[in-house]
Each structure stands twice: as structure tokens, then as C-alpha cells.
Motif scaffolding. Structure first.
Motif, short mmCIF file in Angstrom:
data_model
loop_
_atom_site.label_atom_id
_atom_site.label_comp_id
_atom_site.label_asym_id
_atom_site.label_seq_id
_atom_site.Cartn_x
_atom_site.Cartn_y
_atom_site.Cartn_z
N TYR A 77 0.80 -1.22 0.00
CA TYR A 77 0.00 0.00 0.00
C TYR A 77 0.84 1.28 0.00
O TYR A 77 0.50 2.23 -0.72
CB TYR A 77 -0.98 0.02 1.18
N SER A 119 0.01 4.14 -2.64
CA SER A 119 -0.42 5.48 -2.24
C SER A 119 0.55 6.54 -2.75
O SER A 119 0.13 7.64 -3.13
CB SER A 119 -0.55 5.57 -0.71
N TRP A 121 -6.81 0.89 -1.94
CA TRP A 121 -6.87 1.33 -0.54
C TRP A 121 -7.64 0.37 0.37
O TRP A 121 -7.27 0.15 1.52
CB TRP A 121 -7.52 2.72 -0.45
N PRO A 168 -10.41 6.87 -2.28
CA PRO A 168 -9.57 5.67 -2.38
C PRO A 168 -9.05 5.38 -3.79
O PRO A 168 -7.99 4.77 -3.94
CB PRO A 168 -10.51 4.55 -1.92
N CYS A 208 -6.08 7.83 -4.16
CA CYS A 208 -5.35 8.13 -2.92
C CYS A 208 -5.21 9.63 -2.70
O CYS A 208 -4.10 10.17 -2.58
CB CYS A 208 -3.98 7.45 -2.94
N GLY A 214 -3.46 4.86 5.40
CA GLY A 214 -3.87 3.46 5.50
C GLY A 214 -4.76 3.14 6.68
O GLY A 214 -5.10 1.97 6.90
#
Length: 251
Positions: free
Chosen positions: A38, A42, A105, A203, A206, A232
Motif C-alpha cells: 500500500y 499510495s 486502498w 480511495p 489516494c 492506511g
């Protein structure tokens, strides 16, 4: 050729959906996603969304809803497609959206909770503890009162990033992916104000958005809360906690 491309697209969709469902079911996979994958996602998606001065996630959601509603009529009456095929196209698009949400996400929902991540012992709620906290909170809140008729948004952002970097190791939260995260203004602020939403996490790209009608006194905590989601944190309670930690540590 068309059938081959269609088959490949369906295989890709099935593979992605299987990966999503397995990650939701297997804790070890969820940990790898939230800890390792993640942060990279992101960083990339937020770098892309930062190229635009407006909330592209809000626009994407609006156009997707409009497309899902309008396409069946266009497909059936203009392109003369049978209803079954039209609805299958709509359904496939929604499945891609579902997969994109979780890959970008949403799989953070499957990560360990705050106590498991930090290894801080859980303290059971008691009325006495809660009352003591509220009493102290009210005293400190009254002592810290100052008229807030304006807010330096750039300074708020820099200070929030600085404090998240300081808290990252001890409170097990990711560091901000960029030195100056761009808080977008919600595209539909008047409507959002009517339903009482102060901010949101986008999401799909991001990016986090803030209500354009936010008062200066509400801006820092809302900024820190929504940034926690970008880092997160999926739980609203945890995002509130991180925002509290950030704001109360700032001078």
C-alpha cells in the motif's frame, strides 16, 4: 480478435478478484499489503492525483454513477443491444470498480487493529476512566482557547506531516507519502455541507478531500483525520485518535 480480448479481460478480472478475496481471508497477505504494497500504491496514485488542482476522485465517482445509470438506455435504445448484454456490461464495470477500490486502498480494512499493530495493551473501558479523561480534556480545552478567525493552511499541512513522521514508529502509522500532501476541496461542497460531512478519503486516486465550508477551528483536526485515512487507517475511531495525537502535540 474481439472475443480473444474479451476473454483476456475476463481472466484478468477474475484473477484480480481472487487476489482481493484471498487477501481479505489470509491475515499474512493482508499484512504484506498494508505494510509493504500500500505505501507504494499510495505514493504513486497520490503523485498522479496531485497533478490536478481539483478532486479527480470526486469527479470519477460522479461520472461512474452517471455512466452506470445512463449506459443501459444508451446501449439498449441507441446501440440496439439486448438488455441482458447491457446489464452484463454494467455489472462488469462495477466489478472493476470494486477491485480497484480494494487494490488501491480498501484492503487496509483487513490489516491488524491498533492494539495489534502497536502492541499496546488493551485497557477496558470504565466509567471512572472516561470521566477522568473528559474532565481533563475540558480543562485543557478551555485553557487553550483562542479566537480562530483564520487558519494558515500551508502551515497546518506542514505541521501535520512533521508530527505524523514523529509518531510513525511509536504509533505504527505510515509516514506521509509526500512532504506536502495536497488536500483537495470537495467538488460538491454545498451538497456535502447539507449532509454534514467535513472530509473524505478518495480511495481510487489516494487523495483526501476537505469540505470547502470548514471553519478555521475545525480545519486542523479534519486535515489530520483525513490524512490518517490516506496513511492506511480505515477505522474512523483510529483516525480520530491519530488526529487527536497530532493536534495535541503541536505547539
Amino acid at each position: 480478435m474481439m472475443k480473444r480480448r474479451l476473454k483476456h479481460r475476463h481472466i484478468a478480472l477474475e484473477t484480480v478478484l481472487l487476489a482481493v478475496w484471498l487477501t481479505k481471508l489470509i491475515p499474512a497477505w493482508a499484512a504484506v499489503y498494508s505494510d509493504t504494497i500500500y505505501p507504494l500504491i499510495s505514493y504513486g496514485l497520490s503523485a498522479f492525483s496531485n497533478l490536478f488542482p481539483f478532486a479527480i476522485g470526486d469527479l470519477f465517482i460522479f461520472l461512474s454513477i452517471a455512466g452506470v445509470v445512463i449506459y443501459p438506455f444508451y446501449g439498449h435504445f441507441h446501440r440496439k443491444l439486448p438488455w441482458k448484454k447491457v446489464l452484463l456490461h454494467d455489472g462488469e464495470y462495477l466489478l472493476w470498480i470494486y477491485a480497484w477500490f480494494y487494490l488501491a486502498w480498501g484492503l487496509n480494512y483487513s490489516q491488524k487493529n491498533f492494539y495489534q499493530r502497536t502492541r499496546i495493551p488493551y485497557t477496558a473501558y470504565t466509567p471512572e476512566h472516561f470521566k477522568a479523561f473528559v474532565d481533563e480534556y475540558i480543562v485543557q480545552l478551555n485553557l487553550s482557547y483562542t479566537p480562530a478567525n483564520s487558519i494558515d493552511r500551508d502551515l497546518t499541512g506542514k505541521e501535520t506531516v512533521r508530527l505524523y513522521n514523529l509518531l510513525s514508529d511509536s504509533l505504527r502509522v505510515h509516514r506521509p507519502p509526500h512532504a506536502s500532501p495536497q488536500a483537495k476541496t470537495m467538488l460538491f461542497t454545498p451538497f456535502i455541507s447539507m449532509v454534514g460531512v467535513t472530509g473524505s478519503m478518495g480511495p481510487f486516486f489516494c487523495e483526501f478531500t476537505l469540505n470547502g465550508d470548514l471553519l478555521p477551528a475545525n480545519y486542523p483536526a479534519t486535515y489530520a483525520h483525513e490524512l490518517a485515512h490516506l496513511l492506511g487507517i480505515t477505522s474512523e475511531a483510529e483516525a480520530n485518535f491519530y488526529a487527536y495525537q497530532v493536534c495535541t502535540r503541536s505547539t
